[in-house]
Design an enzyme around this catalytic site. Structure first.
Site, mmCIF file in Angstrom:
data_model
loop_
_atom_site.group_PDB
_atom_site.id
_atom_site.type_symbol
_atom_site.label_atom_id
_atom_site.label_comp_id
_atom_site.label_asym_id
_atom_site.label_seq_id
_atom_site.Cartn_x
_atom_site.Cartn_y
_atom_site.Cartn_z
ATOM 1 N N ARG A 35 0.826 -1.216 0.000
ATOM 2 C CA ARG A 35 0.000 0.000 0.000
ATOM 3 C C ARG A 35 0.848 1.248 0.000
ATOM 4 N NH1 ARG A 35 -3.067 -0.697 5.403
ATOM 5 N NH2 ARG A 35 -1.121 -1.760 5.810
ATOM 6 N N TYR A 150 -8.851 -12.505 15.304
ATOM 7 C CA TYR A 150 -7.572 -12.735 14.618
ATOM 8 C C TYR A 150 -7.384 -14.240 14.387
ATOM 9 C CZ TYR A 150 -2.663 -12.931 13.423
ATOM 10 O OH TYR A 150 -1.481 -13.189 12.770
HETATM 11 C C1 8X3 Z 1 1.207 -13.943 14.888
HETATM 12 C C2 8X3 Z 1 1.612 -14.834 15.978
HETATM 13 O O1 8X3 Z 1 1.212 -15.727 18.308
HETATM 14 O O2 8X3 Z 1 0.586 -13.419 17.917
HETATM 15 O O3 8X3 Z 1 0.369 -14.495 13.960
HETATM 16 O O4 8X3 Z 1 -0.749 -15.174 17.005
HETATM 17 S S1 8X3 Z 1 0.609 -14.767 17.350
#
Ligand code: 8X3
Length: 250
Positions: A35, A150
């Site tokens: 970006r 996430y």
């Molecule tokens: C990044 C690693 O352990 O913060 O994807 O999920 S963690």
């Protein structure tokens, strides 16, 4: 890797940048996507003349397709797609998390990765050859507190990878994913919205991985004989046993 065409998203920093440098060093021709034009320009200049840059945000569906369609013909023969772009935004319980953070993670980590894949696939299908490497996370494999979305986004990457491998199996296109644990990049700085102290704490005493460790593994995935498909790698620092058991005395 000499003259192979490698497309890397999120190439301006962290794992993407380190991967770009590794592939440039072995003679690949890169399509560096990001970006931030200024950062991309500097990287392309540093790596030499053999490369292309594409400026777009993976979240912008139209921009993704337009950018990839705009590639010169010889660069459309993409040998390896490295879907690296993505991030964590916030770390909160579901009941207190910010909905915009959820959107940002799903839009980039999941939908953006899918858009780029869909835009590149016709070129691989045409030559019945190619390799797709998706950046997952230990968060795809295990769910940790305050990481529900996430972790969901990375679990989606994991499932999408497996689905792609099935769909593309008749065509001989290799598909795999790499799932890193703690890698010290600007990842936590972004997750904690610029809070230096909090982001430093994540890696304190851990001797965490760095971006180059992941770049080396990605390069390896592409250098094995064509009959070999590295389908899945989980890569952790020695100090990390899983998503939430860490030895901070290293
Ligand atoms: C990044 C690693 O352990 O913060 O994807 O999920 S963690």
């Amino acid at each position: 890797m000499k003259n192979k065409i490698i497309l890397i998203t999120g190439a301006t920093s962290g794992i993407g940048r380190a991967t770009a440098i590794r592939f440039a060093n072995v003679g690949a021709r890169l399509i560096l996507c990001g970006r931030r034009k200024e950062k991309l320009d500097v990287l392309v200049k540093d790596l030499g003349e053999n490369h292309q840059s594409l400026i777009f945000d993976v979240r912008d569906k139209k921009a993704v397709f337009k950018a990839i369609e705009s590639l010169p013909k010889e660069f459309k023969k993409i040998d390896v797609l490295i879907n690296n772009a993505g991030n964590a935004h916030g770390m909160d319980s579901a009941q207190t998390a910010n909905l915009d953070d959820w959107d940002a993670m799903i839009d980039s980590n999941v939908k953006g990765l899918m858009y780029v894949t869909k835009a590149v696939l016709p070129f691989m299908v045409e030559k019945q050859k190619g390799q797709i490497i998706n950046l997952g996370s230990i968060a795809a494999k295990e769910v940790y507190p305050d990481g529900s979305v996430y972790c969901s986004s990375k679990a989606a990457v994991d499932s999408f990878t497996k689905g792609l491998r099935v769909d593309l199996n008749p065509l001989g296109i290799r598909v795999g994913a790499i799932h890193p644990g703690l890698v010290e990049t600007e990842f936590s700085y972004i997750r904690f919205k610029g809070d230096q102290k909090r982001s430093k704490q994540v890696y304190e005493g851990m001797n965490a991985l760095n971006a180059e460790d992941i770049a080396d593994a990605i390069l390896y995935m592409t250098q094995v004989p064509e009959k070999v498909n590295i389908a899945d790698i989980v890569i952790l620092p020695t100090s990390q046993a899983n998503a939430y058991v860490n030895n901070r005395s290293v």
